[in-house]
Design an enzyme around this catalytic site. Structure first.
Site, PDB file in Angstrom:
ATOM      1  N   LYS A 282       0.846  -1.289   0.052  1.00  0.00           N
ATOM      2  CA  LYS A 282       0.038  -0.053  -0.073  1.00  0.00           C
ATOM      3  C   LYS A 282       0.991   1.232   0.027  1.00  0.00           C
ATOM      4  O   LYS A 282       2.003   1.393   0.712  1.00  0.00           O
ATOM      5  CB  LYS A 282      -0.840   0.168   1.216  1.00  0.00           C
ATOM      6  CG  LYS A 282      -2.193  -1.026   1.014  1.00  0.00           C
ATOM      7  CD  LYS A 282      -3.053  -0.596   2.346  1.00  0.00           C
ATOM      8  CE  LYS A 282      -4.267  -1.425   2.084  1.00  0.00           C
ATOM      9  NZ  LYS A 282      -5.234  -1.139   3.315  1.00  0.00           N
ATOM     10  N   GLU A 368     -19.766  -9.022   8.659  1.00  0.00           N
ATOM     11  CA  GLU A 368     -20.921  -8.448   9.185  1.00  0.00           C
ATOM     12  C   GLU A 368     -21.794  -9.458   9.898  1.00  0.00           C
ATOM     13  O   GLU A 368     -22.354  -9.209  10.938  1.00  0.00           O
ATOM     14  CB  GLU A 368     -21.475  -7.468   8.303  1.00  0.00           C
ATOM     15  CG  GLU A 368     -20.619  -6.230   7.874  1.00  0.00           C
ATOM     16  CD  GLU A 368     -19.726  -6.395   6.534  1.00  0.00           C
ATOM     17  OE1 GLU A 368     -19.056  -5.828   5.983  1.00  0.00           O
ATOM     18  OE2 GLU A 368     -19.852  -7.793   5.987  1.00  0.00           O
ATOM     19  N   ARG A 396     -25.782  -6.051   5.329  1.00  0.00           N
ATOM     20  CA  ARG A 396     -25.194  -7.346   5.053  1.00  0.00           C
ATOM     21  C   ARG A 396     -25.427  -8.322   5.918  1.00  0.00           C
ATOM     22  O   ARG A 396     -25.319  -9.626   5.931  1.00  0.00           O
ATOM     23  CB  ARG A 396     -23.733  -7.331   4.543  1.00  0.00           C
ATOM     24  CG  ARG A 396     -23.354  -6.310   3.426  1.00  0.00           C
ATOM     25  CD  ARG A 396     -22.015  -5.874   3.521  1.00  0.00           C
ATOM     26  NE  ARG A 396     -20.837  -6.958   3.353  1.00  0.00           N
ATOM     27  CZ  ARG A 396     -20.335  -7.246   2.204  1.00  0.00           C
ATOM     28  NH1 ARG A 396     -20.646  -6.735   1.122  1.00  0.00           N
ATOM     29  NH2 ARG A 396     -19.528  -8.190   2.057  1.00  0.00           N
TER      30      ARG A 396
END
Length: 618
Positions: A282, A368, A396
């Site tokens: 990243k 979730e 979700r």
């Protein structure tokens, strides 16, 4: 700072132009693309560190595969800016995530190269598998690749799709973009050699020939397979994916085009499910983002030379900060409190809590459904779980919310950040539906704070319930009221009149109280801060209905099934006849753009409310 010049990148309007370049030019293109990304995102804001990490991978995929005939399916979208730039949207990046401009996520209506619309994670493998099966059934030769990050791989959906894909005869490639350096060490010459070997035709042909010979003796075949898995497991982390039925290749350096391109070409010519493990970093190429990829994950406008200023002293507190401070204060008062988040520690304001109460903090990953059931299990054993989750992400876990929490009437608190419109992230992230999908659930208390103090007091109110409760609050700063640091609660199901007027009563739920008060001044209307969607303050509602010619409900939620619908239902049940106008989000998905601008266009600012009231009175 004047704009930089990117001579090679400016010749690339579509991947077909990219594929005309010789291999030696691709490194220059990668450098220019990374420079363009840094300059562009620093001017507009957006997701930076994750996109800097996928420059070479994006170039290699479009260079090797015949896009858009071959399908690239990106996961989440935080890694797709380079993809957008190379697929005809370079000039549009100056309006990235702005109203009428380029979306921050893949969007099918925006480009043929955006093969699947995303915004929530872990959908890429399932969608790509569907496309691969469709291609197989139609007799088409196209290849399909899903590009998924290591974070998104923590979700059950990803593993459900892998499990399904491994038993289907499809030419599916899954590219795992692994940018967590603690998982895999930097790769070198040996891994590059192994990747090429394992993806090459010779190795695969030899393996198939060996299987054919050994198949006459099942015992020998099983022994040979176990020996191969053992050796590959010692050299690579791919045994798990091999068990799913994939041919695992990697890990390889995701910034090395000389490794990526030949490996992808080899894989392109293989049949069956393939899994390529790519290591990226990243923030690659921008030292500040490399050093702090979390800070540079989602950025506002900044100067690349100076970086992001982290000292933002003064100003209004955000609702996220209000929640984070309340959580720590309540945790100090009650040892039963548990904080749970599905991979949203920073976004949901749990950094301080994680540091101060590490044994009571649980980040379950992008899962979730599990987060909600995990909380339900804790509640069964006398703990007091608080689930910090964005409104759009609780969608979700709706089945778990209903069956594992509400049906059992368990005391779980849901702190719903990003309720209502969220701005630049657009339709996939707007919290447009939570009042609608929450208000219909038995046992659940639903609250909407209008300012910072109400948010704190509502969180305490929710925590004190013997059953489930949800507090939904908007993204960004509060109204600037003086904050009271107590843990005082609110009377359950009681609203308040904030302004007394005539003829019209504006019933505001949460964030729209501020424009309601402004409109109320111009209209000389009564303004009520309703606070609770469920239980609704029926006593206050009946009083307002008896004293006014028109009631107007205001909510930053879908007009269908929301707070206004609850008011209409209550009026009907109480047999009260009074004209009712409901204002809220329309029956369509609202696009990305500045929140204030969107609210104005939807008639939910003070001027829009005034216009709707005058129209209803006419």
């Amino acid at each position: 700072m004047p704009k930089q010049v990117f001579p090679l990148l400016e010749t690339i309007n579509y991947p077909s132009d990219l594929r005309q370049l010789d291999r030696e030019s691709l490194s220059q293109l990668a450098a220019e693309l990374r420079g363009f990304l840094l300059e562009s995102v620093s001017r507009t804001g957006g997701h930076l560190s994750s996109n800097l990490g996928t420059v070479e991978l994006t170039i290699a995929l479009h260079y090797v595969f015949d896009t858009p005939y071959d399908r690239l399916v990106w996961d989440v979208g935080h890694q797709t800016y380079a993809h957008k730039i190379l697929t005809g949207r370079r000039e549009g990046m100056d309006k990235l995530r702005m109203h009428g401009g380029v979306s921050g996520f893949p969007k099918r209506s925006e480009s043929l190269y955006d093969t699947f619309g995303v915004g929530h994670s872990s959908t890429s493998i399932g969608a790509a598998l569907g496309m691969a099966v469709a291609a197989r059934n139609r007799g088409e030769s196209r290849r399909v690749a899903a590009i998924i990050g290591d974070g998104a791989m923590t979700a059950g959906m990803a593993f459900e799709a892998l499990n399904n894909a491994g038993v289907l005869d499809t030419n599916l490639l899954v590219v795992l973009n692994d940018n967590d350096m603690s998982i895999s060490p930097p790769v070198g010459a040996l891994n590059k050699y192994l990747a090429r070997l394992l993806s090459g035709r010779t190795f695969n042909a030899a393996r198939k020939a060996g299987e054919k010979v050994l198949s006459v003796s099942p015992t020998l075949l099983e022994l040979a397979k176990r020996a191969e898995e053992h050796m590959k497991g010692m050299l690579t982390p791919g045994t798990l994916f091999e068990e799913f039925g994939f041919n695992y290749i990697g890990p390889i350096d995701g910034h090395d085009l000389d490794s990526l391109i030949p490996t992808l070409r080899n894989i392109r010519d293989l049949r069956g499910p393939q899994f390529l493990h790519v290591i990226t970093r990243k923030g690659q190429g921008y030292k500040l983002a490399e050093a702090d990829p979390v800070l540079y994950h989602g950025v506002s406008k900044f100067q690349p030379e100076a970086g992001i200023a982290t000292d933002k002293g003064g100003g209004k507190l955000t609702y996220t900060q209000i929640f984070g401070d309340w959580l720590c204060d309540m945790a100090a008062a009650d040892t039963r409190l548990i904080g749970i988040t599905p991979a949203m520690r920073e976004g949901s304001g749990l950094v301080r809590f994680a540091q101060e109460y590490p044994q009571r903090y649980f980040d379950v990953g992008i899962a979730e459904q599990h987060a909600v059931t995990f909380a339900a299990g804790m509640a069964c054993e006398g703990m007091k779980p608080v689930v910090a989750i964005y409104s759009t992400f609780l969608q979700r876990a709706y089945d778990q919310l209903i069956h594992d929490v509400c049906l059992q009437n368990l005391p779980v608190v849901f702190a719903l950040d990003r309720a209502g419109l969220v701005g630049a992230d657009g339709a996939t992230h707007h919290g447009s539906f939570d009042l609608s999908y929450l208000a219909c659930l038995p046992n659940l208390v639903v609250m909407c704070p209008a300012d910072e103090n109400e948010c704190r007091r509502m969180l305490t109110t929710a925590y004190q319930q013997d059953g489930p409760a949800a507090v939904r609050y908007p993204r960004g700063s509060g109204t600037g009221v003086k904050l009271e640091k107590s843990l005082e609660s609110l009377p359950l199901g009681k609203g308040e009149v904030r302004r007394q007027g005539k003829r019209v009563a504006l019933l505001a739920f949460g964030s729209l109280l501020t424009p309601a008060l402004a409109a109320g001044e111009e209209l000389d209307a009564t303004v009520a801060n309703m606070r609770f969607v469920k239980p609704l303050d029926r006593e206050l509602l009946a009083k307002l209905a008896g004293e006014h010619e028109l009631l107007v409900t205001l909510e930053e939620n879908s007009i269908i099934g929301g707070a206004g619908s609850e008011v209409a239902r209550a009026l009907e049940e109480m047999k009260l006849t009074v004209p009712l106008t409901r204002l809220g989000l329309p029956d369509r998905f609202v696009d990305h753009g500045d929140t204030a601008l969107l609210l104005s266009e939807l008639g939910l600012d003070a001027a829009g409310i005034k216009a709707s009231v005058n129209k209803a009175l006419a």
